[in-house]
Scaffold this motif. Structure first.
Motif: not given
Ligand SMILES: [Zn+2]
Length: 538
Positions: A430, A459, A470, A473-474
């Motif tokens: 992405e 994800r 998500e 990961r962020s």
């Protein structure tokens, strides 16, 4: 090429629940725990942690029956140059008022001029993105004299935020974005800074700021590269204020710099001053390389790599925790490499040999892998494929794997098929603006023509779905990536890493048992490099 459009092929695979990974998440987890413990001191190359890490990996390679392939047993010596910044002072003069820039707070910068060097009140030239691309008519330096001046550039390339492809791959980071410093140097600039911007840089500012005092490294190939003065990054608001002094609005300047006819402008009323004290020395670090010989080694080899290094132990990190343990990055990939080696060692031996390499100094600019690319233990011409393990997040069981660098090789179809057999679908990356493809070790080998696919856990979590994946990961990228908080957590579920490794294992086995030669898509620059050695592959 428009790299961010997903390949339809990759989206057609079934969304069945994934099967149990071939590799063991528990064994991977145990090795991550060991590699990221404080007594490995954050695995900093040339630091105390290096010897610990090498000894651990040697023992494991030996236990798996791998043949030593370095110049000292499993160790492949990697010669390095190291620049250490002992002191630095930076300031801007804006309309007569001096603004001191605190290193590690408002500016992250160093110099490669050895000794103490000063630039005093030099003019400042804004060069837009600072990218020169004659093919597309971009040359912000045309007719602009930057000799002896500070060159200031925006982060990213001209179309990273343009919303369309201007020839630099659109939102995707382009190789041209990596040549800015060299361009400024070539034009005789005294110093170069980039204005930080989180989206095109894909790093939060704090990460760059906290890395400010880390020594710089390069491979020692016998000659010291031409010295260049201050190079670094300005905190965004400082860059915005600097442009404003020269009469430029930051957002409008970005727009203008997207155009091929943009030319650099001197920022009137702004000057830059710096004093740096830098020492240069020669040192060594080591890759760890072992081979599982194939039944017919003349048919070539495949290569698995993972960087063992992390950011080490640093005086300038908070005294409470000076160690950046690198549990995720890249304890996880290193542990997965060991688990893949274990799977090969207990299975029927494939026809081709399998090389396992734990790289040093990835975080210093892919230095260990680049050294190997120049000093391979088996010929690169007959290294049929390479797989890089650098997962960057710990996730439980996922339904997908993320492909980084989409559209480069027919191997992507094989990857999709092998992943589908394990119940996983392949999705394109992405955050193409991050330029992940250029930021890990496979790139050093791709540049030498060795084909490969680079992928990691997606994800789409079986438990929690896309939103949960998500979020995790962020959180990791914002808070822990390259920081002291990248620490082992006993609650971790390493199934995502095991899935990634299992697909890498199965696809590698297929290549190692076969006689075919994976390739690059014809338009890839790596294809031309590969073609040079075509006669050696029969
Ligand atoms: Zn990494």
């Amino acid at each position: 090429m428009i790299r961010w459009l997903p390949l339809p092929l990759l989206l057609l695979t079934a969304a069945a629940d994934p099967s149990r990974p071939i590799l063991s998440p528990e064994r991977i987890k145990a090795d991550v725990r060991t590699l990221s413990a404080d007594d490995f001191h954050g695995r900093g190359p040339t630091q105390l942690g290096e010897e610990r890490t090498l000894a651990f990996l040697e023992k494991r390679f030996a236990g798996l029956g791998l043949k030593p392939a370095g110049d000292r047993g499993y160790r492949q010596t990697v010669k390095l140059l190291r620049w250490t910044r002992a002191a630095a002072r930076f300031s801007l003069d804006l309309g007569g008022a001096t603004r001191t820039l605190t290193p590690g707070v408002e500016i992250a910068a160093t110099s490669r001029i050895v000794g103490t060097d000063t630039v005093a009140r030099v003019p400042v030239v804004f060069v837009g993105y600072g990218v020169v691309e004659p093919r597309l008519g971009y040359d912000p330096y045309a007719g602009v004299d930057v000799r002896g001046k500070l060159v200031v550039a925006l982060a990213g390339d001209p179309d990273v935020e343009a919303g369309r492809d201007l020839g630099f791959g659109g939102r995707a980071s382009s190789p041209a974005a990596r040549t800015k410093l060299a361009e400024a140097q070539k034009r005789g600039a005294a110093a170069f800074v980039q204005i930080h911007d989180t989206f095109p840089s894909s790093y939060p500012w704090l990460q760059i700021a906290k890395g400010d005092a880390v020594p710089g490294y390069a491979l020692d190939t016998g000659t010291v590269p031409a010295a260049f003065g201050v190079r670094g990054t300005l905190r965004n608001d400082v860059g915005v204020a600097l442009l404003k002094q020269g009469g430029l609005d930051y957002a409008a300047a970005k727009q203008a710099a997207q155009r091929a006819d943009f030319r650099g402008v001197e920022l009137k009323g702004a000057t830059f001053s710096a004093t740096t004290t830098v020492a240069l020395d020669r040192t060594v670090s080591h890759n760890v390389v072992g081979i599982l010989p194939g039944t017919d080694p003349a048919t070539g080899s495949i290569l698995y790599g993972a960087h063992w290094d992390a950011y080490g132990e640093n005086d300038f990190d908070p005294p409470a925790d000076r160690i950046r343990n690198g549990a995720v990055d890249n304890g996880t990939g290193t542990a997965t490499l060991l688990e893949i080696a274990r799977a090969f060692s207990v299975a029927t031996r494939p026809r081709r040999s399998v090389v396992f390499a734990a790289w040093t100094a990835e975080e210093k600019g892919l230095l260990g892998a680049t050294w190997y690319a120049d000093h391979p233990v088996l010929p690169l011409a007959t290294t049929a494929a390479q797989f890089n393990l650098d997962p960057h997040v710990v996730l439980g069981r996922t339904r997908d794997l993320e492909l980084i660098g989409v559209g480069r090789t027919p191997m992507e179809a094989d990857l999709a098929r092998v992943a589908a057999a394990q119940g996983l679908r392949i999705v394109p990356e992405e955050n193409t603006e991050a330029g992940w493809y250029y930021r890990s070790d496979h790139y050093a080998l791709a540049q030498k023509g060795v084909p490969g696919v680079y992928f990691r856990a997606g994800r789409d979590l079986v438990r929690g779905g896309l939103a949960a994946g998500e979020r995790e990961r962020s959180r990791y990228n914002a808070q822990c990536y390259h920081q002291t908080c990248d620490e082992f957590d006993a609650r971790w579920d390493m199934t995502g890493a095991a899935q990634e490794g299992s697909v890498a294992y199965a696809l590698g086995r297929e290549v190692a048992e076969g006689t075919g030669w994976p390739a690059w898509n014809p338009a890839e620059p790596f294809a031309a490099e590969r073609a040079k050695t075509a006669a050696e592959r029969r």
